[in-house]
Write an enzyme that holds these catalytic residues in place. Structure first.
Site: not given
Length: 637
Positions: A333, A362, A380, A382, A384, A464, A510
């Site tokens: 992000c 991570r 991911q 991912d 946004h 979320k 997100h």
């Protein structure tokens, strides 16, 4: 007097201090017999608790889903009592309820064996049949510490001593056993009828590797035997479907100690990865996302501005260069905000949707790693979305519909929706959290789906929606998310020029559909037990010749299939056809084409499916048409 309102709307007055058990007995002896707890204003409580205030009351039977946690909690207590009765001097430590069961950690001088589990389970059955009353009492903290020290329970004493001095301590007794517990519990041990001990594992005291190693015994408990039988059958199926075993059998990937929590993808596994990624890329393209790419490491100062350094530091890998500290990105992000900030944005550009197959790292604890389901390096899908407040609702509604279609294309038709709200450790003002939580709840209602609340389980920067998939054997997997973030864009300086020419901060949504690509592929492998649908299969068709005389034609068939866009190979080895069929069946290929003299002479192929069904002879053109129809789901996002 207290006024109690019953589920049917009836309202009755009772003396203050009346217990739920008293009320149940007064209504019906059979009601008292089948009831294990009560709910006061929706909160579960012991039947023996005195009722001090006006409340809505509901009696909870043993078969009520809400009773399952109580049953498992009591099963943990009975297990601890059984262990101590069999091996005096064993210390009990912590024993919570977990998904589908419970565990208890014990300190004992020798390791427990599988034979010990059988003995413990037998003793648990004996204790349950004695139908001991389960009673609660309250002690001042220091008195509770002294009680457990006197029993030789030093771990329990340590837990209690860490509780503030002015608090009282709840204890539960059943027979000769007493344990620290906040409850509630079932009224007697006779309510426990269906349980099974599963395994023994090691566990550090309080989860700290610097502390002594304890022994953790896992168990499961259910209200009905048929529910437990179904669960145990599911575990058997899960064992057969374990993605780690199938990865070896199907030659998809491997992992090794030199790269803990990281994946070595083999050619077949990488083909599977690419099918998922290219499908998701089409989803991006067809739904207004612009694909981007961000750096893997970013300066510490950016992570401080975003809030990650304060709230997520322990999970981040760091490195240094020229006296500057960098973090390997655990999330994408902040990088996407930098791309947004690279130009002056107008309200006319919003919503602006970015998508990235973003590699993240991570620092997960080594004990938490599990195949490709829980790893340290992952990618991911991912995305946004930068938008105005007015655009949150339509964006979230559209996203839920998109996610439902994607999951259906991958073979998942059951989705459970959950809304996770603000955690204690968070950034941003409460009024912004109110807006964000309300927006997500409204979007789910507008999507026409039922959802449950997860209080306190949101991300530190926003609430979320969690989208949980049900797989083919009934397990639930949390994959997709949608998060409303009012905080990070402002912290990182994101703005847009509003219609009135003022500068405003956009809202940042997100979202991820499959989540971790690695984990999602692991879920797919287990969902299909390795027998992937045609469009996802690394190898879709293999052509097998019966003897050397058909080798050239068999190779020609495989070549025609490849030119038609399918992943096909020819197996021309000088082996018996039964051997080749069996070997490729183990690989779970969708189709095998058997080529003998008859097929060669007729310019046809004999088609065999993965299930062993013989479809007979058909022309290659007809077979290709069949493949095209079957593979269509993967070519249209």
């Amino acid at each position: 007097m207290v006024a109690l309102t019953f589920p049917d709307g009836a309202r009755r007055d009772y003396p203050q201090g009346t217990t739920g058990l008293d009320i149940a007995k007064g209504i019906s002896p059979s009601l008292a017999k089948r009831t294990v707890a009560m709910a006061l204003d929706g909160a579960l409580a012991d039947l023996a608790d005195p009722i001090e205030h006006d409340s809505k009351i509901e009696f909870v039977s043993r078969d009520d889903p809400r009773a399952l946690e109580l049953i498992r909690h009591d099963a943990a207590h009975i297990m601890a009592e059984a262990v101590q009765s069999l091996w005096p001097g064993t210390q009990v430590t912590i024993g919570p309820v977990i998904e589908n069961g419970f565990y208890y950690d014990f300190a004992y001088k020798r390791p427990f064996t599988p034979e010990d589990l059988v003995a413990i389970e037998k003793k648990m059955t004996e204790l349950a049949k004695k139908d001991y009353p389960v009673t609660r009492e309250v002690l001042p903290r220091d008195q509770a510490v002294a009680l457990f020290k006197g029993m030789g329970e030093h771990y329990k004493a340590e837990i209690i001593a860490s509780i503030p001095e002015d608090q009282t301590i709840g204890l539960y007794r059943e027979g000769d056993f007493v344990d620290l517990c906040r409850g509630p519990h079932v009224p007697s041990t006779g309510k426990l009828k269906v349980f099974k001990l599963m395994k023994v594992a090691g566990a550090y005291w309080r989860g700290d590797s610097r502390n002594e190693m304890l022994q953790r015994i896992y168990g499961t408990a259910w209200a009905k035997k048929e529910d437990q039988d179904a669960y145990l059958h599911m575990l058997e199926e899960a064992e057969k479907r374990d993605h780690r075993k199938l990865a070896t059998q199907l030659d998809l990937f491997h992992m090794q100690d030199e790269a803990p929590g990281m994946v070595f993808w083999h050619p077949k596994g990488w083909i599977l990865w690419q099918q998922v990624e290219q499908y998701m890329r089409r989803v991006y393209q067809d739904n207004g996302y612009q694909e981007v790419r961000c750096p893997q490491i970013l300066d510490r100062s950016l992570w401080e501005k975003s809030g990650h350094w304060e709230n997520y530091r322990e999970h981040m890998f760091t490195t240094e260069s020229e006296k500057r500290t960098y973090a390997v990105k655990p999330m994408n992000c902040p990088g996407h905000v930098q791309i947004y900030n690279a130009g002056l944005r107008s309200y006319r550009e919003l919503p602006l949707r970015y998508g990235e197959f973003g590699a993240c790292h991570r620092n997960e604890a080594s004990g938490a790693l599990h195949g490709i389901m829980r790893i340290r390096a992952f990618t991911q899908d991912d995305g946004h979305i930068f938008c105005t407040e007015d655009q949150i609702l339509p964006e979230c509604v559209a996203y839920t519909a998109l996610l439902q279609k994607v999951y259906a294309d991958f073979g998942f038709t059951q989705i459970v929706y959950k809304l996770a709200t603000r955690p204690d450790k968070r950034v941003g003002a409460d009024d912004l959290w109110d807006k964000a939580e309300n927006a997500l709840a409204e979007s789910l209602r507008a999507s026409g789906v039922q959802f449950e609340m997860l209080p306190g389980e949101g991300a530190f920067y926003g609430p979320k929606i969690e989208y949980h998939l049900k797989d083919s054997i009934g397990r639930s997997w949390q994959c997709g998310t949608m998060q409303v973030d009012f905080s990070m864009p402002g912290r990182l300086g994101a703005e847009y020029v509003a219609e009135d020419n003022t500068r405003k901060v956009p809202v940042m949504l997100h979202r991820a559909i499959v989540g971790s690509m690695e984990r999602f592929i692991g879920i797919l492998v287990e969902h299909y037990a390795g027998a992937m649908p045609l469009w996802l299969s690394p190898l879709q068709v293999v052509a097998l010749n019966i003897s050397g005389g058909q080798a050239e034609y068999t190779a020609q068939v495989a070549g025609e299939l490849r030119r038609a866009g399918f992943r096909a190979e020819a197996d021309l080895r000088n082996e018996k056809i039964t051997y080749k069929i069996r070997e490729h069946s183990i690989q779970k290929l969708p189709y095998q084409l058997i080529v003998g003299e008859q097929e060669k002479a007729a310019s046809k192929v004999a088609v065999r499916t993965r299930s062993g069904e013989d479809l007979g002879q058909m022309t290659l053109a007809d077979f290709i048409g069949r493949l095209q129809r079957e593979a269509r789901v993967g070519s249209a996002a």
